[in-house]
Design a protein around this motif. Structure first.
Motif, PDB file in Angstrom:
ATOM      1  N   MET A 178       0.847  -1.196   0.000  1.00  0.00           N
ATOM      2  CA  MET A 178       0.000   0.000   0.000  1.00  0.00           C
ATOM      3  C   MET A 178       0.882   1.246   0.000  1.00  0.00           C
ATOM      4  SD  MET A 178      -3.216  -0.952   0.075  1.00  0.00           S
ATOM      5  CE  MET A 178      -4.135   0.413   0.792  1.00  0.00           C
ATOM      6  N   SER A 179       0.488   2.249  -0.798  1.00  0.00           N
ATOM      7  CA  SER A 179       1.254   3.487  -0.826  1.00  0.00           C
ATOM      8  C   SER A 179       0.894   4.351   0.366  1.00  0.00           C
ATOM      9  CB  SER A 179       0.972   4.252  -2.129  1.00  0.00           C
ATOM     10  OG  SER A 179      -0.407   4.557  -2.226  1.00  0.00           O
ATOM     11  N   ALA A 180       1.831   5.164   0.794  1.00  0.00           N
ATOM     12  CA  ALA A 180       1.595   6.033   1.938  1.00  0.00           C
ATOM     13  C   ALA A 180       0.701   7.198   1.538  1.00  0.00           C
ATOM     14  CB  ALA A 180       2.926   6.550   2.465  1.00  0.00           C
ATOM     15  N   THR A 181      -0.081   7.662   2.499  1.00  0.00           N
ATOM     16  CA  THR A 181      -0.932   8.820   2.256  1.00  0.00           C
ATOM     17  C   THR A 181      -0.077  10.052   2.002  1.00  0.00           C
ATOM     18  OG1 THR A 181      -2.642   7.921   3.703  1.00  0.00           O
ATOM     19  CG2 THR A 181      -2.721  10.282   3.238  1.00  0.00           C
ATOM     20  N   VAL A 182      -0.433  10.803   0.957  1.00  0.00           N
ATOM     21  CA  VAL A 182       0.299  12.018   0.604  1.00  0.00           C
ATOM     22  C   VAL A 182      -0.558  13.213   0.983  1.00  0.00           C
ATOM     23  CG1 VAL A 182       1.426  13.311  -1.230  1.00  0.00           C
ATOM     24  CG2 VAL A 182       1.385  10.805  -1.318  1.00  0.00           C
ATOM     25  N   ASP A 223     -11.477   4.747 -11.908  1.00  0.00           N
ATOM     26  CA  ASP A 223     -10.871   5.920 -11.298  1.00  0.00           C
ATOM     27  C   ASP A 223      -9.486   6.158 -11.881  1.00  0.00           C
ATOM     28  OD1 ASP A 223     -13.001   6.498  -9.631  1.00  0.00           O
ATOM     29  OD2 ASP A 223     -12.278   5.196  -8.029  1.00  0.00           O
ATOM     30  N   ALA A 224      -9.147   7.421 -12.049  1.00  0.00           N
ATOM     31  CA  ALA A 224      -7.841   7.817 -12.568  1.00  0.00           C
ATOM     32  C   ALA A 224      -7.480   9.182 -12.003  1.00  0.00           C
ATOM     33  CB  ALA A 224      -7.853   7.849 -14.102  1.00  0.00           C
ATOM     34  N   ALA A 225      -6.225   9.561 -12.181  1.00  0.00           N
ATOM     35  CA  ALA A 225      -5.757  10.870 -11.728  1.00  0.00           C
ATOM     36  C   ALA A 225      -4.637  11.338 -12.643  1.00  0.00           C
ATOM     37  CB  ALA A 225      -5.266  10.811 -10.283  1.00  0.00           C
ATOM     38  N   VAL A 226      -4.518  12.653 -12.785  1.00  0.00           N
ATOM     39  CA  VAL A 226      -3.429  13.240 -13.565  1.00  0.00           C
ATOM     40  C   VAL A 226      -2.737  14.306 -12.726  1.00  0.00           C
ATOM     41  CG1 VAL A 226      -4.507  12.786 -15.804  1.00  0.00           C
ATOM     42  CG2 VAL A 226      -4.965  14.961 -14.640  1.00  0.00           C
ATOM     43  N   LEU A 227      -1.471  14.547 -13.049  1.00  0.00           N
ATOM     44  CA  LEU A 227      -0.669  15.522 -12.313  1.00  0.00           C
ATOM     45  C   LEU A 227      -0.548  16.802 -13.134  1.00  0.00           C
ATOM     46  CD1 LEU A 227       1.111  15.921  -9.741  1.00  0.00           C
ATOM     47  CD2 LEU A 227       3.070  15.332 -11.194  1.00  0.00           C
ATOM     48  N   VAL A 228      -1.022  17.906 -12.566  1.00  0.00           N
ATOM     49  CA  VAL A 228      -0.916  19.226 -13.199  1.00  0.00           C
ATOM     50  C   VAL A 228       0.204  19.961 -12.457  1.00  0.00           C
ATOM     51  CG1 VAL A 228      -2.155  21.327 -13.846  1.00  0.00           C
ATOM     52  CG2 VAL A 228      -3.392  19.146 -13.658  1.00  0.00           C
ATOM     53  N   ASP A 242      -2.957   2.196  -4.498  1.00  0.00           N
ATOM     54  CA  ASP A 242      -2.897   3.655  -4.386  1.00  0.00           C
ATOM     55  C   ASP A 242      -3.820   4.145  -3.272  1.00  0.00           C
ATOM     56  OD1 ASP A 242      -1.163   3.740  -6.526  1.00  0.00           O
ATOM     57  OD2 ASP A 242      -2.718   4.240  -7.993  1.00  0.00           O
ATOM     58  N   ASP A 243      -3.311   5.021  -2.446  1.00  0.00           N
ATOM     59  CA  ASP A 243      -4.113   5.608  -1.377  1.00  0.00           C
ATOM     60  C   ASP A 243      -4.692   6.933  -1.871  1.00  0.00           C
ATOM     61  OD1 ASP A 243      -5.349   6.272   0.934  1.00  0.00           O
ATOM     62  OD2 ASP A 243      -3.532   6.501   2.138  1.00  0.00           O
ATOM     63  N   GLY A 244      -5.631   6.835  -2.799  1.00  0.00           N
ATOM     64  CA  GLY A 244      -6.309   8.025  -3.289  1.00  0.00           C
ATOM     65  C   GLY A 244      -5.701   8.596  -4.554  1.00  0.00           C
ATOM     66  N   PRO A 245      -6.350   9.636  -5.127  1.00  0.00           N
ATOM     67  CA  PRO A 245      -5.929  10.197  -6.411  1.00  0.00           C
ATOM     68  C   PRO A 245      -4.560  10.862  -6.396  1.00  0.00           C
ATOM     69  CG  PRO A 245      -7.675  11.522  -5.437  1.00  0.00           C
ATOM     70  CD  PRO A 245      -7.588  10.277  -4.633  1.00  0.00           C
ATOM     71  N   VAL A 246      -4.159  11.432  -5.281  1.00  0.00           N
ATOM     72  CA  VAL A 246      -2.842  12.069  -5.226  1.00  0.00           C
ATOM     73  C   VAL A 246      -1.749  11.019  -5.400  1.00  0.00           C
ATOM     74  CG1 VAL A 246      -1.254  13.464  -3.856  1.00  0.00           C
ATOM     75  CG2 VAL A 246      -3.707  13.942  -3.771  1.00  0.00           C
ATOM     76  N   ALA A 247      -1.894   9.908  -4.716  1.00  0.00           N
ATOM     77  CA  ALA A 247      -0.914   8.828  -4.847  1.00  0.00           C
ATOM     78  C   ALA A 247      -0.894   8.287  -6.270  1.00  0.00           C
ATOM     79  CB  ALA A 247      -1.238   7.711  -3.854  1.00  0.00           C
ATOM     80  N   THR A 248      -2.062   8.169  -6.894  1.00  0.00           N
ATOM     81  CA  THR A 248      -2.132   7.698  -8.282  1.00  0.00           C
ATOM     82  C   THR A 248      -1.389   8.645  -9.209  1.00  0.00           C
ATOM     83  OG1 THR A 248      -4.267   6.601  -7.953  1.00  0.00           O
ATOM     84  CG2 THR A 248      -3.674   7.188 -10.206  1.00  0.00           C
TER      85      THR A 248
END
Length: 254
Positions: free
Chosen positions: A1-5, A57-62, A109-115
């Motif tokens: 599991m990834s750590a919460t960011v 679910d997906a996420a992108v980095l801006v 992934d622990d949420g969209p930020v981690a993704t």
């Protein structure tokens, strides 16, 4: 599991403050640039996907980079930039399309930020320890791919080197000057013909890429909300293939 960011909006530089403080206005700014029938179609598709529970679910980095201090008269530093990728031409879906780094969520992934951070590292080699996630934007449904995407706004004074990690997936990784998006000469509207309909959205014609679709919509809305946008000719409407043919033929539009 990834750590919460953790999100750290207070770390953002002064020149990003208007965007950070008004991030909830981005969805309305996106909708203002789209025909009403497109907004209605996306809303209906999102509702259907939610009922069927078949969206992913997906996420992108801006990611904005640049000095912590902005110009004395406000606005964007000349050396501020935004991280983008161009998908490989050989891919089955969205080939050759410019995009924010990002992708589908993994179970760990622990949420969209981690993704967003994981995908950005995998695509560009970005050292995610050198950036600060600031805020998340509204979750948006992308009808063609059936993804529910969360854009994650982040900042780095210096993100370090970025490169294409996998040439089978990515053709270009670039830190594009924010001034290139602000420049009215680089702006146009692009449509992709679907049956008998023409649905045009904001786009940016640069020397290496055409930025359109979801990515173009988000960048256009960001410029509007942050107060960076300059008047531009929204009557310049091109068909997607015609606009793509202009990439690299504009004498280095910047």
């Amino acid at each position: 599991m990834s750590a919460t960011v953790a999100l750290t909006p207070d770390v953002g530089p002064s020149w990003l403050r208007p965007l950070i403080d008004n991030i909830d206005r981005v969805p309305d700014a996106v909708r203002r640039r789209l025909p009403g029938e497109v907004v209605a179609m996306v809303t209906a598709a999102r509702a259907t996907a939610s009922l069927r529970r078949d969206g992913r679910d997906a996420a992108v980095l801006v990611l904005f980079s640049g000095p912590e201090a902005g110009p004395l008269d406000g606005g964007v530093p000349d050396d501020a930039d935004l991280l983008l990728t161009v998908r490989a031409a050989s891919l089955r879906h969205h080939a050759g399309q410019a995009a924010f780094p990002g992708g589908a969520s993994d179970p760990g992934d622990d949420g969209p930020v981690a993704t967003a951070l994981r995908e950005a590292h995998e695509e560009t080699g970005l050292d995610v320890g050198r950036l600060h996630p600031l805020v998340t934007m509204e979750r948006t449904f992308i009808a063609p791919s059936r993804f529910h995407v969360v854009p994650v706004l982040a900042y780095s004074p210096d993100p370090g080197p970025v490169n294409v990690v996998n040439e089978a997936e990515t053709a270009i990784v670039a830190r594009v000057p924010v001034r290139a998006f602000i420049n009215p000469a680089n702006r146009l509207m692009v449509y992709r013909r679907t049956l008998s309909r023409r649905w045009a959205g904001p786009a940016f014609l640069l020397n290496q890429m055409l930025v359109w679709g979801f990515t173009g919509q988000v960048i256009s809305a960001v410029l509007d909300v942050a107060g960076w946008a300059q008047p531009w000719d929204s009557s310049d409407v091109r068909e997607l293939d015609d606009a793509m043919a202009l990439v690299g033929e504009q004498g280095g539009r910047r």
